[in-house]
Design an enzyme around this catalytic site. Structure first.
Site, short mmCIF file in Angstrom:
data_model
loop_
_atom_site.label_atom_id
_atom_site.label_comp_id
_atom_site.label_asym_id
_atom_site.label_seq_id
_atom_site.Cartn_x
_atom_site.Cartn_y
_atom_site.Cartn_z
N SER A 62 53.69 10.96 87.33
CA SER A 62 52.78 11.79 86.55
C SER A 62 53.24 13.24 86.49
CB SER A 62 51.38 11.70 87.17
OG SER A 62 51.09 10.37 87.55
N LYS A 105 57.36 -2.08 85.31
CA LYS A 105 56.65 -2.52 86.51
C LYS A 105 55.99 -3.88 86.31
CE LYS A 105 55.39 2.20 87.97
NZ LYS A 105 56.21 2.32 89.19
#
EC number: 4.3.3.6
Length: 291
Positions: free
Chosen positions: A235, A80
């Site tokens: 997550s 990212k």
């Protein structure tokens, strides 16, 4: 030449269709993801749930850590960069990352401009919560789109909202007359050619994945049934009780998303899912970044 490169990048992203892309923080997690059947991994130091919990400014991950993950697996590795931070993107291109995610999960570096993705050889992934955002990112050179969802919550509601919104707006464009497409393009602030593509084909010109809040095999299958062409899981895997089993189950759920019998079987005995946060209990931090 740049046009050929962009077509190649779009085709590279097509190869991830029907796959699961998993957030990983170290080589061990990357190997678990690869063994479970992940199509690619997203290398990042802090997964969205931790970024949300800690707060502050979140930036591109350490290139050394990304390279360790690249060395550990044979599947594509993504990483990212902050919205608008083209130097972070240059660094990732220099270490030969497979895909760059210009991500609202990190703190934006620029509140007005996104990275000019056409300046890069590497394909870019970008988030979008509606058709306008998706087409604007594609106009900038994105080779792949994903819903934004609300990362780090384990709450699927935002991703569902974004995917449904995208589908509704695509259907609306399809129902327009040819001569109305110019006004639609002006309203969406995108080139008319992109609107004409959506009108003719009933889909985005690039692959469209789901992301944000996917925590169970059922969540993954839900997003696929709503029209996603694959899923990102952040997550949801490594914050759960049994990451190895859950990773494998989510991959199987994406492959068998229309088979409730298989979904029921793979949903059994997965251990604790990640602790979720209801969208009504928090401030929506990430989905609103980068329009």
């Amino acid at each position: 030449m740049a046009e050929n490169r962009y077509e190649l990048n779009k085709n590279l992203a097509q190869m991830l269709k029907g796959g699961v892309i998993m957030d990983v923080q170290n080589p061990e997690q990357a190997r678990i993801a690869e063994a479970a059947g992940a199509a690619a991994v997203m290398a990042l130091e802090r997964i969205p749930a931790d970024i949300r919990a800690v707060g502050g400014v979140s930036r591109m991950s350490d290139p050394k850590m990304i390279k360790e993950i690249q060395g550990a697996v044979s599947i594509p590795v993504m990483a990212k960069v902050r919205i608008g931070h083209f130097v972070e993107a240059q660094i990732l291109e220099a270490i030969e990352i497979d895909y760059i995610d210009e991500s609202e999960v990190l703190s934006p570096a620029d509140n007005r401009f996104h990275v000019d993705k056409k300046e890069f050889q590497v394909p870019f992934v970008c988030g979008a919560k509606d058709l306008g955002e998706a087409l604007r990112r594609i106009a900038e050179g994105a080779s792949m789109i994903r819903t934004k969802g609300e990362p780090g919550t384990g709450d699927i509601v935002q991703a569902v909202r974004h995917m449904r919104m995208m589908s509704q707006e695509i259907r609306r464009i399809q129902n327009l007359r040819e001569d109305e497409l110019y006004v639609a393009a002006k309203d969406l602030q995108v080139p008319v050619e992109l609107v004409q593509y959506v009108h003719k084909n009933g889909k985005l010109p690039v692959v469209n994945f789901a992301a944000g809040g996917i925590a169970t095999p059922a969540d993954a299958a839900l997003m696929m049934q709503l029209g996603a062409e694959g899923v990102f899981v952040g997550s949801g895997i490594f914050k759960s009780g049994d990451p190895i089993k859950r990773a494998s189950a989510i991959v199987k759920a994406v492959t068998n998303y229309q088979n409730p019998q298989i979904l029921a079987k793979i949903s059994e005995d997965l251990g604790e899912a990640m602790v979720g946060i209801n969208e009504n209990e928090i401030q929506i931090l990430m989905a609103e970044r980068g329009k």
